[in-house]
Design a protein around this motif. Structure first.
Motif, short mmCIF file in Angstrom:
data_model
loop_
_atom_site.label_atom_id
_atom_site.label_comp_id
_atom_site.label_asym_id
_atom_site.label_seq_id
_atom_site.Cartn_x
_atom_site.Cartn_y
_atom_site.Cartn_z
N ALA A 139 -22.07 -8.24 11.46
CA ALA A 139 -20.81 -8.61 10.82
C ALA A 139 -20.26 -7.38 10.12
CB ALA A 139 -21.05 -9.73 9.81
N TYR A 140 -18.95 -7.37 9.89
CA TYR A 140 -18.34 -6.24 9.21
C TYR A 140 -17.12 -6.70 8.43
CZ TYR A 140 -15.65 -6.42 13.53
OH TYR A 140 -14.90 -6.84 14.60
N TRP A 141 -16.82 -5.97 7.38
CA TRP A 141 -15.65 -6.23 6.54
C TRP A 141 -15.18 -4.87 6.02
CZ3 TRP A 141 -15.04 -4.87 1.41
CH2 TRP A 141 -13.88 -5.34 0.80
N VAL A 142 -13.87 -4.69 5.97
CA VAL A 142 -13.27 -3.47 5.44
C VAL A 142 -12.27 -3.85 4.36
CG1 VAL A 142 -11.87 -1.43 6.00
CG2 VAL A 142 -13.56 -2.27 7.64
N ARG A 143 -12.30 -3.13 3.25
CA ARG A 143 -11.37 -3.44 2.16
C ARG A 143 -9.93 -3.32 2.70
NH1 ARG A 143 -13.00 0.04 -2.64
NH2 ARG A 143 -11.11 -0.78 -3.58
N PRO A 144 -9.05 -4.18 2.22
CA PRO A 144 -7.70 -4.28 2.80
C PRO A 144 -6.95 -2.95 2.92
CG PRO A 144 -8.06 -6.09 1.29
CD PRO A 144 -9.25 -5.17 1.16
N GLU A 145 -6.97 -2.13 1.90
CA GLU A 145 -6.19 -0.90 1.94
C GLU A 145 -6.80 0.18 2.83
OE1 GLU A 145 -8.57 -0.67 -1.96
OE2 GLU A 145 -7.68 -2.22 -0.69
N CYS A 146 -7.99 -0.05 3.38
CA CYS A 146 -8.63 0.92 4.26
C CYS A 146 -8.59 0.50 5.73
CB CYS A 146 -10.08 1.14 3.82
SG CYS A 146 -10.21 1.93 2.20
N ARG A 147 -7.99 -0.65 6.01
CA ARG A 147 -7.92 -1.13 7.38
C ARG A 147 -6.94 -0.29 8.19
NH1 ARG A 147 -8.00 -7.34 5.23
NH2 ARG A 147 -10.19 -7.24 4.62
N GLY A 148 -7.20 -0.22 9.49
CA GLY A 148 -6.31 0.52 10.37
C GLY A 148 -6.59 2.01 10.44
#
Length: 153
Positions: A79-88
């Protein structure tokens, strides 16, 4: 980027990282954050030596988290998650590739992901990290379908 195992000492970093999260968690319709300190401590305490969670850090700041949950016979869900402002920015792809390599190097011959059918961004991450779409499982994750993506060394 630095990749390392998350520990209970990282709870404040997890609180800070999830502070702007509004996206829903995979398993329910509630947002995946923000975490309180108690939420973060509880989440980190659930990870054992078998289930492992790793953080991705930039300048001592948690930018992503990944998890590995073995399910027997050399197979593990990731599983993975990236903080919103670091996506893309490619953080998720790098983190997933790193954890996938770690899993294969540590005896997991099959790694797999569960992704919501409407989460096109996560499907692109899986594909860019070398995963292959395997199948759709109806009503697998509580009340919605899940897409299963797999990777073999």
């Amino acid at each position: 980027m630095e990749f390392r195992r998350l520990t209970a000492d990282d709870a404040p970093l997890l609180v800070e990282a999830t502070g702007k999260e509004t996206g829903r968690a995979l398993w329910d319709s509630q947002p995946a954050g923000p975490y309180t300190l108690a939420d973060a401590e509880a989440a980190l305490s659930r990870w054992t030596d078998e289930d492992q969670s790793f953080g991705v850090f930039e300048n001592n700041r948690l930018v992503a988290a990944t998890g590995l949950m073995p399910d027997g016979d050399g197979s593990a869900e990731l599983a993975y998650w990236v903080r919103p402002e670091c996506r893309g920015r490619g953080v998720a792809v790098a983190a997933l590739r790193h954890l996938t390599d770690w899993a294969h190097d540590n005896g997991h011959t099959r790694t797999w992901l569960e992704i919501r059918p409407d989460n096109k961004a996560s499907q692109r991450v899986a594909e860019r990290a070398g995963y292959t779409y395997e199948r759709r499982i109806p009503n697998h994750c509580e009340s919605h379908d899940c897409l299963i993506w797999t990777h073999y060394p």
